[in-house]
Write a protein that holds these residues in place. Structure first.
Motif, PDB file in Angstrom:
ATOM      1  N   ALA A 145       0.832  -1.209   0.000  1.00  0.00           N
ATOM      2  CA  ALA A 145       0.000   0.000   0.000  1.00  0.00           C
ATOM      3  C   ALA A 145       0.864   1.256   0.000  1.00  0.00           C
ATOM      4  CB  ALA A 145      -0.939  -0.007   1.205  1.00  0.00           C
ATOM      5  N   ALA A 146       2.000   1.209   0.691  1.00  0.00           N
ATOM      6  CA  ALA A 146       2.912   2.359   0.723  1.00  0.00           C
ATOM      7  C   ALA A 146       3.448   2.654  -0.669  1.00  0.00           C
ATOM      8  CB  ALA A 146       4.065   2.089   1.689  1.00  0.00           C
ATOM      9  N   LEU A 147       3.821   1.612  -1.411  1.00  0.00           N
ATOM     10  CA  LEU A 147       4.272   1.804  -2.788  1.00  0.00           C
ATOM     11  C   LEU A 147       3.189   2.492  -3.609  1.00  0.00           C
ATOM     12  CD1 LEU A 147       6.078   1.320  -5.294  1.00  0.00           C
ATOM     13  CD2 LEU A 147       5.044  -0.960  -5.454  1.00  0.00           C
ATOM     14  N   MET A 148       1.966   2.010  -3.491  1.00  0.00           N
ATOM     15  CA  MET A 148       0.888   2.573  -4.299  1.00  0.00           C
ATOM     16  C   MET A 148       0.548   4.001  -3.875  1.00  0.00           C
ATOM     17  SD  MET A 148       0.832   0.101  -6.260  1.00  0.00           S
ATOM     18  CE  MET A 148      -0.356   0.785  -7.419  1.00  0.00           C
ATOM     19  N   HIS A 149       0.704   4.317  -2.586  1.00  0.00           N
ATOM     20  CA  HIS A 149       0.529   5.707  -2.140  1.00  0.00           C
ATOM     21  C   HIS A 149       1.572   6.605  -2.801  1.00  0.00           C
ATOM     22  CE1 HIS A 149      -2.356   4.461   0.904  1.00  0.00           C
ATOM     23  NE2 HIS A 149      -2.497   5.710   1.267  1.00  0.00           N
ATOM     24  N   GLY A 150       2.819   6.118  -2.870  1.00  0.00           N
ATOM     25  CA  GLY A 150       3.859   6.900  -3.525  1.00  0.00           C
ATOM     26  C   GLY A 150       3.577   7.110  -4.996  1.00  0.00           C
ATOM     27  N   ILE A 151       3.159   6.045  -5.671  1.00  0.00           N
ATOM     28  CA  ILE A 151       2.864   6.142  -7.106  1.00  0.00           C
ATOM     29  C   ILE A 151       1.699   7.087  -7.361  1.00  0.00           C
ATOM     30  CG2 ILE A 151       1.995   4.827  -9.093  1.00  0.00           C
ATOM     31  CD1 ILE A 151       3.659   2.448  -8.087  1.00  0.00           C
ATOM     32  N   SER A 152       0.730   7.132  -6.445  1.00  0.00           N
ATOM     33  CA  SER A 152      -0.490   7.918  -6.662  1.00  0.00           C
ATOM     34  C   SER A 152      -0.243   9.416  -6.775  1.00  0.00           C
ATOM     35  CB  SER A 152      -1.495   7.652  -5.534  1.00  0.00           C
ATOM     36  OG  SER A 152      -1.086   8.269  -4.316  1.00  0.00           O
ATOM     37  N   VAL A 153       0.900   9.900  -6.281  1.00  0.00           N
ATOM     38  CA  VAL A 153       1.178  11.343  -6.348  1.00  0.00           C
ATOM     39  C   VAL A 153       2.111  11.700  -7.503  1.00  0.00           C
ATOM     40  CG1 VAL A 153       0.771  11.632  -3.883  1.00  0.00           C
ATOM     41  CG2 VAL A 153       3.109  11.244  -4.697  1.00  0.00           C
ATOM     42  N   VAL A 154       2.462  10.704  -8.323  1.00  0.00           N
ATOM     43  CA  VAL A 154       3.355  10.966  -9.451  1.00  0.00           C
ATOM     44  C   VAL A 154       2.571  11.621 -10.584  1.00  0.00           C
ATOM     45  CG1 VAL A 154       4.861   9.952 -11.201  1.00  0.00           C
ATOM     46  CG2 VAL A 154       4.900   9.062  -8.854  1.00  0.00           C
ATOM     47  N   ILE A 163       6.488  12.223  -3.171  1.00  0.00           N
ATOM     48  CA  ILE A 163       6.480  10.755  -3.178  1.00  0.00           C
ATOM     49  C   ILE A 163       6.940  10.228  -1.824  1.00  0.00           C
ATOM     50  CG2 ILE A 163       7.463   8.680  -4.230  1.00  0.00           C
ATOM     51  CD1 ILE A 163       7.835  10.327  -6.807  1.00  0.00           C
ATOM     52  N   GLY A 164       8.092  10.728  -1.353  1.00  0.00           N
ATOM     53  CA  GLY A 164       8.620  10.263  -0.070  1.00  0.00           C
ATOM     54  C   GLY A 164       7.690  10.551   1.077  1.00  0.00           C
ATOM     55  N   ALA A 165       7.082  11.734   1.077  1.00  0.00           N
ATOM     56  CA  ALA A 165       6.181  12.111   2.162  1.00  0.00           C
ATOM     57  C   ALA A 165       4.960  11.209   2.201  1.00  0.00           C
ATOM     58  CB  ALA A 165       5.763  13.571   2.013  1.00  0.00           C
ATOM     59  N   ALA A 166       4.407  10.882   1.035  1.00  0.00           N
ATOM     60  CA  ALA A 166       3.229  10.015   0.980  1.00  0.00           C
ATOM     61  C   ALA A 166       3.535   8.636   1.546  1.00  0.00           C
ATOM     62  CB  ALA A 166       2.732   9.909  -0.458  1.00  0.00           C
ATOM     63  N   ILE A 167       4.705   8.096   1.195  1.00  0.00           N
ATOM     64  CA  ILE A 167       5.099   6.774   1.689  1.00  0.00           C
ATOM     65  C   ILE A 167       5.358   6.814   3.189  1.00  0.00           C
ATOM     66  CG2 ILE A 167       6.928   5.034   1.589  1.00  0.00           C
ATOM     67  CD1 ILE A 167       7.168   5.742  -1.434  1.00  0.00           C
ATOM     68  N   GLN A 168       6.152   7.779   3.635  1.00  0.00           N
ATOM     69  CA  GLN A 168       6.512   7.859   5.050  1.00  0.00           C
ATOM     70  C   GLN A 168       5.283   8.045   5.933  1.00  0.00           C
ATOM     71  OE1 GLN A 168       9.112  11.123   6.025  1.00  0.00           O
ATOM     72  NE2 GLN A 168       9.448  10.419   8.123  1.00  0.00           N
ATOM     73  N   HIS A 199      12.193   7.439   0.015  1.00  0.00           N
ATOM     74  CA  HIS A 199      10.881   6.959   0.461  1.00  0.00           C
ATOM     75  C   HIS A 199      10.444   7.618   1.763  1.00  0.00           C
ATOM     76  CE1 HIS A 199      12.690   3.580  -1.960  1.00  0.00           C
ATOM     77  NE2 HIS A 199      11.684   4.019  -2.705  1.00  0.00           N
ATOM     78  N   PHE A 200      11.025   8.746   2.037  1.00  0.00           N
ATOM     79  CA  PHE A 200      10.654   9.595   3.175  1.00  0.00           C
ATOM     80  C   PHE A 200      10.952  11.028   2.764  1.00  0.00           C
ATOM     81  CE2 PHE A 200      15.085   8.544   3.488  1.00  0.00           C
ATOM     82  CZ  PHE A 200      15.696   9.705   3.915  1.00  0.00           C
ATOM     83  N   GLY A 201      10.409  11.985   3.467  1.00  0.00           N
ATOM     84  CA  GLY A 201      10.712  13.371   3.114  1.00  0.00           C
ATOM     85  C   GLY A 201       9.556  14.303   3.355  1.00  0.00           C
ATOM     86  N   LYS A 202       9.677  15.496   2.805  1.00  0.00           N
ATOM     87  CA  LYS A 202       8.670  16.534   2.993  1.00  0.00           C
ATOM     88  C   LYS A 202       8.044  16.907   1.653  1.00  0.00           C
ATOM     89  CE  LYS A 202      10.950  18.584   7.040  1.00  0.00           C
ATOM     90  NZ  LYS A 202      11.524  19.837   7.631  1.00  0.00           N
ATOM     91  N   LYS A 203       6.761  17.227   1.700  1.00  0.00           N
ATOM     92  CA  LYS A 203       6.054  17.648   0.496  1.00  0.00           C
ATOM     93  C   LYS A 203       6.679  18.919  -0.084  1.00  0.00           C
ATOM     94  CE  LYS A 203       1.501  15.801   1.791  1.00  0.00           C
ATOM     95  NZ  LYS A 203       0.081  16.135   2.054  1.00  0.00           N
ATOM     96  N   GLU A 218      10.554   2.024  -4.668  1.00  0.00           N
ATOM     97  CA  GLU A 218      10.786   0.699  -4.092  1.00  0.00           C
ATOM     98  C   GLU A 218      10.948   0.749  -2.568  1.00  0.00           C
ATOM     99  OE1 GLU A 218      14.866  -0.739  -5.103  1.00  0.00           O
ATOM    100  OE2 GLU A 218      14.782   0.825  -6.644  1.00  0.00           O
ATOM    101  N   PRO A 219       9.907   1.159  -1.853  1.00  0.00           N
ATOM    102  CA  PRO A 219      10.040   1.297  -0.400  1.00  0.00           C
ATOM    103  C   PRO A 219      10.354  -0.012   0.305  1.00  0.00           C
ATOM    104  CG  PRO A 219       7.744   1.382  -1.061  1.00  0.00           C
ATOM    105  CD  PRO A 219       8.551   1.447  -2.315  1.00  0.00           C
ATOM    106  N   MET A 220      11.285   0.077   1.260  1.00  0.00           N
ATOM    107  CA  MET A 220      11.589  -1.016   2.173  1.00  0.00           C
ATOM    108  C   MET A 220      11.022  -0.636   3.541  1.00  0.00           C
ATOM    109  SD  MET A 220      15.343  -1.260   0.606  1.00  0.00           S
ATOM    110  CE  MET A 220      14.905   0.164  -0.410  1.00  0.00           C
ATOM    111  N   VAL A 221      10.234  -1.524   4.109  1.00  0.00           N
ATOM    112  CA  VAL A 221       9.508  -1.233   5.345  1.00  0.00           C
ATOM    113  C   VAL A 221       9.852  -2.300   6.389  1.00  0.00           C
ATOM    114  CG1 VAL A 221       7.224  -0.989   6.393  1.00  0.00           C
ATOM    115  CG2 VAL A 221       7.646  -0.106   4.081  1.00  0.00           C
TER     116      VAL A 221
END
Length: 276
Positions: A145-154, A163-168, A199-203, A218-221
């Motif tokens: 789900a985290a991967l797909m959250h990241g992709i959804s903001v591309v 991307i990083g903020a959405a995943i984190q 895969h982390f960061g600020k908007k 490619e988030p690692m969790v």
């Protein structure tokens, strides 16, 4: 997510951030290599079961790639000795296949990159040997789900920080941690290129997304803390606290209207069958 087919700008150059902007011919070639990577991962899932060695899984991936006219990018890359990375349980990434036999309840990430006609298709996904524990199942679900959250903001105009903020935000909201020591990357005619995709960061921070960019997410969790360490083979990364780790990876292209996932599973097998 539906495949979005878009005509890219007829250009191929580095932008002001040093990120390559690809054209429509490039997109056609990347679709082929990424499709083969996805097909390789579809194939190997049929063999993941307790008792099989990770070396055997590597051989099956190697032979499949060669039989379909491609080369495994990892084999010999900076001295890496195998044709894919297989990371079991608390191995975060870059696990080296070998004589280890999978056991009941093992979870594993298999990461392949196919070189087809000079283009690199890169993807990884999670598999389960036998039944899965509730904790491992939850980890796999959150990581996907985290991967797909990241992709959804591309989409053009957003940033890599988005991307990083959405995943984190999603991962930490589920009381798990995002690994900081590894990241996604640009890809195309080279295995790794600019940018680094954190895969982390600020908007609203980092480079702006533009039509024609190709890169991996490619988030690692980890179930535990985010810290990792490298074993004596100088490749295998594991969680410092020995907690379970999971990863999913897609290669994507930024299009004029959003994003195209290039490594979609042709057989809809990207997410494993979690047998509780």
């Amino acid at each position: 997510m539906n495949l979005i087919k878009e005509i890219l700008l007829d250009t191929n150059h580095l932008n002001k951030d040093g990120i390559r902007i690809h054209n429509d011919d490039d997109l056609y070639e990347m679709r082929q290599s990424c499709k083969l990577a996805a097909e390789t991962l579809d194939m190997i899932g049929n063999y993941v079961e307790p008792g099989i060695t990770t070396e055997k899984l590597n051989t099956l991936c190697h032979d499949f790639m060669l039989d379909h006219g491609s080369k495994p990018a990892t084999l010999g890359y900076r001295g890496f000795p195998k044709s894919c990375c297989i990371s079991v349980n608390h191995v975060v990434c870059h696990g080296i296949p070998g004589p280890k036999r999978l056991k009941e309840n093992d979870i594993l990430n298999i990461d392949v990159t196919c070189i087809l006609n000079g283009w690199f298709g890169d993807s990884s996904r999670m598999y389960v040997a036998g039944k899965v524990t509730k904790k491992a199942s939850r980890l796999i679900e959150v990581t996907h789900a985290a991967l797909m959250h990241g992709i959804s903001v591309v989409k053009p105009g957003n940033t890599f920080g988005d991307i990083g903020a959405a995943i984190q935000q999603f991962v930490e909201g589920n009381k798990m941690s995002v690994v900081r020591d590894f990241c996604g990357h640009g890809v195309g005619r080279s295995f790794h290129s600019s940018p680094n995709v954190l895969h982390f960061g600020k908007k609203k921070t980092g480079a702006v997304l533009e039509t024609g960019m190709f890169f991996t997410i490619e988030p690692m969790v980890n179930l535990g803390k985010p810290e990792t360490k490298i074993l004596s083979d100088n490749w295998t990364a594991v969680t410092k606290d020995k907690s379970l780790s999971a990863q999913f990876e897609h290669t994507v292209a930024v299009t004029s209207e959003g994003v195209e996932i290039l490594t979609l599973s042709p057989k809809n097998k990207f997410f494993p069958d979690l047998k509780a």
